[in-house]
Design a protein around this motif. Sequence first.
Motif, mmCIF file in Angstrom:
data_model
loop_
_atom_site.group_PDB
_atom_site.id
_atom_site.type_symbol
_atom_site.label_atom_id
_atom_site.label_comp_id
_atom_site.label_asym_id
_atom_site.label_seq_id
_atom_site.Cartn_x
_atom_site.Cartn_y
_atom_site.Cartn_z
ATOM 1 N N GLU A 233 0.844 -1.206 0.000
ATOM 2 C CA GLU A 233 0.000 0.000 0.000
ATOM 3 C C GLU A 233 0.878 1.255 0.000
ATOM 4 O OE1 GLU A 233 -3.270 1.984 -0.497
ATOM 5 O OE2 GLU A 233 -3.555 -0.139 -0.100
ATOM 6 N N ARG B 245 2.126 1.728 -3.470
ATOM 7 C CA ARG B 245 1.078 2.341 -4.308
ATOM 8 C C ARG B 245 1.002 3.834 -4.038
ATOM 9 N NH1 ARG B 245 -3.328 -1.125 -5.941
ATOM 10 N NH2 ARG B 245 -4.752 0.585 -5.565
ATOM 11 N N ASP C 202 -5.452 6.229 0.981
ATOM 12 C CA ASP C 202 -5.229 4.812 0.668
ATOM 13 C C ASP C 202 -6.366 4.255 -0.196
ATOM 14 O OD1 ASP C 202 -7.185 4.742 2.539
ATOM 15 O OD2 ASP C 202 -6.255 3.241 3.836
ATOM 16 N N SER C 203 -6.196 3.012 -0.631
ATOM 17 C CA SER C 203 -7.101 2.438 -1.641
ATOM 18 C C SER C 203 -8.555 2.421 -1.191
ATOM 19 C CB SER C 203 -6.692 1.000 -1.973
ATOM 20 O OG SER C 203 -5.317 0.936 -2.181
ATOM 21 N N GLN D 263 -10.499 5.896 -1.554
ATOM 22 C CA GLN D 263 -10.443 6.688 -2.791
ATOM 23 C C GLN D 263 -11.810 7.251 -3.164
ATOM 24 O OE1 GLN D 263 -8.727 4.160 -5.805
ATOM 25 N NE2 GLN D 263 -6.620 4.571 -5.151
ATOM 26 N N SER E 142 -8.523 1.951 -8.155
ATOM 27 C CA SER E 142 -9.125 0.614 -8.103
ATOM 28 C C SER E 142 -10.312 0.559 -9.067
ATOM 29 C CB SER E 142 -9.593 0.307 -6.680
ATOM 30 O OG SER E 142 -10.663 1.171 -6.325
ATOM 31 N N THR F 235 -13.221 2.453 -7.812
ATOM 32 C CA THR F 235 -13.090 3.906 -7.928
ATOM 33 C C THR F 235 -13.381 4.371 -9.353
ATOM 34 O OG1 THR F 235 -11.376 3.807 -6.237
ATOM 35 C CG2 THR F 235 -11.527 5.840 -7.487
#
Length: 382
Positions: free
Chosen positions: A295, A298, A303-304, A307, A330, A333
């Motif tokens: 993470e 990335r 963070d993912s 999003q 992702s 997203t």
Amino acid sequence: MQLELGCSNNNMASYNLTYEGCNFFRQRLILSTLSGKRVKIRNIRSKDDNPGLRDFEASFIRLMDKITNGTTIEVNQTGTALFYQPGLLYGGAVEHDCNLQRSIGYYLEPLLALAPFMKSPIRAVLRGVTNDQKDPSVDTLKATAIPLMKKFGLDGEGLELKVVKRGMPPGGGGEVLFTCPVRRCIKPVQLSDPGKIKRIRGIAYSVRVSPQIANRMIDSARSILNLFIPDIYIYTDHMKGVHSGKSPGFGLSLVAETINGTFLSAELASNPQGQGDPVQPEDLGKNCAKLLLEEIYRGGCVDSINQSLVLLYMTLGQQDVSKVQLGPLSPYTIEFLRHIRDFFQVIFKIETQNQEEDRKGGEKVLMTCVGAGYTNISKTVK
């Protein structure tokens, strides 16, 4: 899907948006509620052996009904078609028993998105599974989403997320309290530099198993993370008795914080009782530490798992430019951006950023948009 652009708020509600299938179900209902546009979803698992809405989706619809006033929801007999006409976001005290097929995080994420725009501050008590392998856990949302909300001006004493009881699948038995103040409008943000990692915090939890398991997870996670940074503190959380839910289990949630106040998270939970092979705490700790490093690689200022939340707040912000740097987007997203265009006619400018030599990592994207100037019309002006 073509939509007439440049519509005023008065005739927004006259549009019907139609979608197919069960994917991104929550996104559509959240954006429908905020924009006031009616939405129709057809062919929900129509070719499946067990067609129609699942129990956890029906539970989510009931939650949406509880936090709004005047919402019309029609589902056909087979459950394969849904018509949703949003009412006003009302808020107040809400209690909801979440379906045990999904964790409380599945129901909490929409509440985080909608809570600032209620008529009265929300005080939600959610019961069910607090930590599982599918959805963001309550611990991770508390450590990442709450600080993110504060950056948009949603601070104050009323913003709190608390685990009262912990519940693991399949039995659940957990309980969470979420309170959030209301705001008339959201301020724009400029988040373009995540900064370097300064510390790692985490929580190792265990219920209805030996308390020693939490320490074993912490030791194995530290064996990897200590190679990179000395400032690591992982709390142990061993709830007993009525606070420990109905099923045994354990897990780890890790959060890396940067010097600029960015929070990047990773988490893992043990297999539910009676499902799959038993998981060793040492393996879980090491794998969770590796997920956190991935993470961090990335990168981005969010963070993912958050999003879509940051992009929603940017969309609803004042009519000013908001910028945020994200890691690779992702699939969830990407679909969310399409839905934002459908419901709010807001289109993001997406710039890929070249990585300098000293700052290696995944591909970063800079997301820029002008807010729609959304205001909470229900909030009484003091």
